[in-house]
Design a protein around this motif. Structure first.
Motif, short mmCIF file in Angstrom:
data_model
loop_
_atom_site.label_atom_id
_atom_site.label_comp_id
_atom_site.label_asym_id
_atom_site.label_seq_id
_atom_site.Cartn_x
_atom_site.Cartn_y
_atom_site.Cartn_z
N LYS A 1 -0.95 62.09 -0.65
CA LYS A 1 0.47 62.39 -0.57
C LYS A 1 0.78 62.76 0.88
O LYS A 1 -0.10 63.11 1.64
CB LYS A 1 0.85 63.52 -1.52
N GLY A 2 2.02 62.68 1.25
CA GLY A 2 2.40 63.04 2.61
C GLY A 2 2.10 61.94 3.61
O GLY A 2 1.96 60.77 3.25
N PRO A 3 1.98 62.33 4.88
CA PRO A 3 1.79 61.33 5.95
C PRO A 3 0.41 60.68 5.89
O PRO A 3 -0.50 61.17 5.21
CB PRO A 3 1.96 62.15 7.23
N ASP A 4 0.27 59.58 6.63
CA ASP A 4 -1.02 58.91 6.74
C ASP A 4 -2.05 59.87 7.34
O ASP A 4 -1.70 60.76 8.11
CB ASP A 4 -0.91 57.67 7.63
N TYR B 1 -8.57 58.84 9.90
CA TYR B 1 -9.98 58.77 9.52
C TYR B 1 -10.78 58.50 10.79
O TYR B 1 -10.56 57.49 11.46
CB TYR B 1 -10.22 57.68 8.48
N TYR B 2 -11.69 59.42 11.11
CA TYR B 2 -12.46 59.34 12.34
C TYR B 2 -13.81 58.69 12.09
O TYR B 2 -14.38 58.82 11.01
CB TYR B 2 -12.66 60.74 12.92
N ARG B 3 -14.30 58.02 13.12
CA ARG B 3 -15.63 57.43 13.07
C ARG B 3 -16.20 57.41 14.48
O ARG B 3 -15.47 57.46 15.47
CB ARG B 3 -15.58 56.04 12.49
N LYS C 1 -21.73 60.41 11.52
CA LYS C 1 -22.88 59.49 11.40
C LYS C 1 -23.04 59.08 9.94
O LYS C 1 -23.40 57.94 9.63
CB LYS C 1 -24.14 60.16 11.92
N GLU C 2 -22.75 60.00 9.03
CA GLU C 2 -22.83 59.71 7.60
C GLU C 2 -21.76 58.70 7.20
O GLU C 2 -21.96 57.90 6.29
CB GLU C 2 -22.67 61.00 6.80
N GLY C 3 -20.61 58.73 7.88
CA GLY C 3 -19.54 57.79 7.57
C GLY C 3 -18.18 58.31 8.01
O GLY C 3 -18.03 59.47 8.38
N GLU C 4 -17.23 57.44 7.96
CA GLU C 4 -15.85 57.73 8.35
C GLU C 4 -15.28 58.87 7.51
O GLU C 4 -15.46 58.90 6.29
CB GLU C 4 -15.06 56.44 8.14
N LYS C 5 -14.58 59.81 8.18
CA LYS C 5 -14.03 60.97 7.47
C LYS C 5 -12.73 61.43 8.12
O LYS C 5 -12.53 61.24 9.31
CB LYS C 5 -15.01 62.15 7.52
N TYR C 6 -11.87 62.06 7.31
CA TYR C 6 -10.72 62.73 7.89
C TYR C 6 -11.09 64.19 8.12
O TYR C 6 -12.15 64.66 7.69
CB TYR C 6 -9.44 62.54 7.06
N VAL C 7 -10.25 64.92 8.83
CA VAL C 7 -10.61 66.26 9.30
C VAL C 7 -11.07 67.20 8.19
O VAL C 7 -12.07 67.90 8.34
CB VAL C 7 -9.46 66.88 10.12
N ASP C 8 -10.39 67.22 7.07
CA ASP C 8 -10.79 68.12 6.00
C ASP C 8 -12.17 67.75 5.45
O ASP C 8 -12.97 68.64 5.10
CB ASP C 8 -9.76 68.15 4.88
N SER D 1 -13.28 57.24 17.42
CA SER D 1 -11.99 56.56 17.26
C SER D 1 -11.46 56.90 15.88
O SER D 1 -12.17 57.49 15.06
CB SER D 1 -12.13 55.05 17.44
N HIS D 2 -10.20 56.54 15.63
CA HIS D 2 -9.65 56.79 14.31
C HIS D 2 -8.77 55.62 13.87
O HIS D 2 -8.32 54.83 14.69
CB HIS D 2 -8.85 58.10 14.27
N VAL D 3 -8.60 55.54 12.57
CA VAL D 3 -7.65 54.60 11.97
C VAL D 3 -6.76 55.41 11.04
O VAL D 3 -7.19 56.42 10.48
CB VAL D 3 -8.36 53.46 11.18
N LEU D 4 -5.53 54.97 10.88
CA LEU D 4 -4.60 55.63 9.97
C LEU D 4 -4.69 54.97 8.61
O LEU D 4 -4.70 53.75 8.50
CB LEU D 4 -3.17 55.54 10.50
N ARG D 5 -4.77 55.80 7.59
CA ARG D 5 -4.80 55.33 6.20
C ARG D 5 -3.89 56.19 5.37
O ARG D 5 -3.67 57.36 5.68
CB ARG D 5 -6.21 55.41 5.64
#
Length: 123
Positions: free
Chosen positions: A84-87, A90-92, A34-41, A76-80
């Motif tokens: 370093k490493g793979p894309d 990012y979940y929202r 809810k705060e914003g798009e984030k990746y798992v970490d 849903s997610h988008v790849l960014r």
């Protein structure tokens, strides 16, 4: 006064907290997104920091829950590109996820802000 020793009381509290926390991961994930798009970490860091380290979650648990939410179109997610490493994924929250979270808060969280319940909690 109870005849329980402090160690027994602490053990009861820990057991209650563990049961309580099992159902809380979804709420904390929704708060993070809810705060914003984030990746798992970033989600994991949000949960630990904002819960003042009372909640912890492993990456695998988060991925499992997020896959389940994606399956029902709540997340849903988008790849960014990552640093370093793979894309990175990012979940929202989807519009459905935002609506569901809002309804959940109205029905379950806002109860704690009612004057009579708040008075009990703070007494």
């Amino acid at each position: 006064m109870s005849r329980l020793k402090q160690a027994d009381i602490d053990e009861l509290l820990s057991a209650w907290e563990e049961t309580y926390k099992k159902g809380q991961l979804t709420l904390w994930i929704f708060l993070a997104l809810k705060e914003g798009e984030k990746y798992v970490d970033e989600i994991r860091t949000f949960v630990v920091e904002r819960s003042k380290a009372t909640m912890r979650c492993e990456e695998q648990s988060l991925y499992r829950v997020l896959r389940k939410f994606e399956h029902v179109d709540i997340v849903s997610h988008v790849l960014r590109k990552g640093n370093k490493g793979p894309d990175r994924k990012y979940y929202r929250l989807t519009p459905l996820g935002v609506s569901l979270f809002s309804r959940f808060v109205d029905r379950n969280i806002n109860l704690f802000f009612q004057p009579d319940i708040k008075k009990i909690l703070l007494s």
